[in-house]
Design a protein around this motif. Structure first.
Motif, PDB file in Angstrom:
ATOM      1  N   ALA A  82     -33.995 -29.035  24.439  1.00 35.11           N
ATOM      2  CA  ALA A  82     -32.583 -28.650  24.599  1.00 35.11           C
ATOM      3  C   ALA A  82     -31.855 -29.797  25.302  1.00 35.11           C
ATOM      4  O   ALA A  82     -32.470 -30.555  26.058  1.00 35.11           O
ATOM      5  CB  ALA A  82     -32.480 -27.376  25.424  1.00 35.11           C
ATOM      6  N   PRO A 101     -36.446 -22.529  25.684  1.00 35.56           N
ATOM      7  CA  PRO A 101     -36.378 -24.003  25.670  1.00 35.56           C
ATOM      8  C   PRO A 101     -37.129 -24.637  26.839  1.00 35.56           C
ATOM      9  O   PRO A 101     -37.538 -25.797  26.752  1.00 35.56           O
ATOM     10  CB  PRO A 101     -34.871 -24.293  25.770  1.00 35.56           C
ATOM     11  CG  PRO A 101     -34.206 -23.053  25.264  1.00 35.56           C
ATOM     12  CD  PRO A 101     -35.099 -21.913  25.677  1.00 35.56           C
ATOM     13  N   ALA A 150     -33.516 -25.235  20.233  1.00 37.34           N
ATOM     14  CA  ALA A 150     -32.314 -25.803  20.863  1.00 37.34           C
ATOM     15  C   ALA A 150     -31.052 -25.299  20.156  1.00 37.34           C
ATOM     16  O   ALA A 150     -30.058 -24.967  20.798  1.00 37.34           O
ATOM     17  CB  ALA A 150     -32.384 -27.325  20.837  1.00 37.34           C
TER      18      ALA A 150
END
Ligand code: 9WN
Length: 447
Positions: free
Chosen positions: A333, A327, A296
């Protein structure tokens, strides 16, 4: 412009052909990654191959993974190649020269680097398939999971202990081959800083003799760098600490980091079910959380795409490739970034490009300058990568998206040649044909 066989096989016929590829590539001891180009066992190939094999014969699938893990190094590393007796691939075991490595295995010859950690995913899949099969296969698979779990844990621990240097928290690679995406433009900048020395022993490539059109493979300039990095490691006696400290290539790989996060999750699930120690389960949960956070944290503030990090030059690598969607594999994320990535994936820059034969992600966006539709990891679509995204989407509960990956993957491969990779517009199979992992993921899609 290229040739794609005019046939489109029906699903049952395609499945039968895929099964035949796996049987034909079985030397008895291992399923080679491909009959001519890759006559050995590769680490992440073996994981995918075992998933396809489980559809045919659970015991054979188990043997494949056990063979790979018998080659595990004493420090926990799972090597990227386990060599057979074949002589048709370069660099072979003599060039790697790992026999004197302190941590190497004793009874088998291997390369001295690793590949993406997808093995826990394969083990869980084999178990699921076995459980739907027969009581005997189920019992075999459960015994197998108990036996291999500590080895998987040791492999993951090696990645944390040796390969998570620097502050970004990404799992680092010391050779582009470790990424599995050898010549991806992801690595162009760090490879520019690799300068093959005068001491590079001469060599002759064998891959370009097997693949009819050498422009589908990496260039000689790239190979010099690949071989130079091996030379550095060989001189370091394959001592990991020395390599990570000194090698001229050290890059935090965001795609591997995402796969590591989700593989740790899978190992926790298996470990809970099979009564593994709480301490090890806590380690894995912590490693997964750290890896997810690193993925992230790599996302670009404007595009949202995840980035690799050049750890030698201490800078982010902004080159946009399929790895930018990492992600989506592991989650973690922020919601707005995830939405941004999903709409980018669907857009005409990626899966929605109007000229694609099959709406699945190419290795590089066709809109990107430098996109090459025929060259290896610089543009073509790779069925195995499509499988990974489909698998992750299913796991995340995105069933419709998972179905699109599966259907697109079948469309891509229904010519029945089981190409290593495909020209995205024409669907021409490129590189090797009868590639085992392509056959394996097709079998998983179809069964
Ligand atoms: C080097 C076997 C492997 C795959 C890799 C793919 C290719 C080897 C090569 O073939 O790499 O490891 O000689 O080009 O890039 O992902 O595991 O199929």
């Amino acid at each position: 412009s290229g040739d794609r066989p005019p046939v489109r096989y029906s699903e049952p016929t395609l499945a039968a052909r895929a099964a035949r590829v796996l049987r034909d590539n079985d030397t008895g001891a291992v399923i080679t990654a491909a009959p001519k180009l890759y006559p050995h066992m590769w680490s992440w190939d073996a994981a995918f191959i075992s998933i396809g094999l489980a559809r045919l014969d659970v015991r054979r699938a188990i043997t494949e993974l056990e063979t790979l893990f018998r080659a595990q190094w004493r420090n926990g590393m799972v090597p990227h190649i386990v060599f057979t007796e074949a002589d048709a691939y370069f660099p072979g075991p003599d060039r790697w020269g790992t026999e004197n490595a302190q941590d190497g295995p004793s009874n088998v010859r291997t390369s001295g680097i690793c590949q993406p950690p997808v093995h826990a995913i394969a083990v869980q899949r084999v178990l699921e398939i076995a459980r739907r099969s027969s009581p005997n296969e189920r019992a075999d698979a459960e015994r197998f999971v108990r036996g291999i779990w500590p080895k998987l844990y040791a492999w993951h621990r090696w990645l944390v202990e040796y390969r998570t240097p620097g502050s970004a928290g990404l799992v680092a690679i010391v050779h582009g081959w470790e990424s599995g995406m050898d010549n991806s433009p992801r690595w162009d900048v760090p490879y520019d800083a690799v300068h093959p020395g005068a001491g590079l022993p001469p060599y002759v490539r064998k891959d370009v003799r097997v693949v009819g059109d050498p422009s589908e493979r990496p260039t000689d300039r790239e190979y010099d760098r690949y071989l130079w990095l091996i030379e550095e490691m060989r001189r370091a006696g394959y001592d990991q600490r020395t390599i990570v400290e000194n090698s001229s290539f050290l890059v935090g790989d965001v795609f591997i980091t995402a796969l590591f996060a989700v593989s740790c999750d899978v190992l926790v699930e298996l470990g809970k079910e099979f009564g593994q120690s709480g301490e090890q389960l806590r380690d894995l949960a912590e490693w997964a959380a750290n890896a997810r956070q690193a993925v992230a944290g790599s996302c670009h503030s404007v595009s949202g795409m995840a980035r690799d990090r050049d750890l030698r030059a201490s800078r982010w690598l902004d080159t946009q490739t399929i790895a930018g969607f990492s992600p989506l594999l592991c989650g973690g994320a922020p919601d707005d970034v995830q939405l941004q990535l999903l709409s980018l994936l669907d857009s005409d820059r990626w899966c929605g490009h109007p000229d694609l034969l099959a709406p699945v992600p190419p290795s590089v966006s066709p809109m990107r300058p430098g996109f090459n539709p025929r060259q290896y990891w610089r543009g073509p679509q790779w069925p195995v990568v499509v499988w990974l995204f489909g698998w992750a989407f299913e796991r995340r509960g995105w069933h419709e998206r998972a179905r699109r990956m599966r259907d697109g993957g079948i469309r891509l491969t229904d010519d029945g040649s089981f190409g290593e990779y495909y020209q995205p517009f024409t669907g021409e199979p490129l590189g090797s044909t009868e590639q085992s992992w392509t056959a394996a993921v097709v079998l998983d899609w179809l069964c």
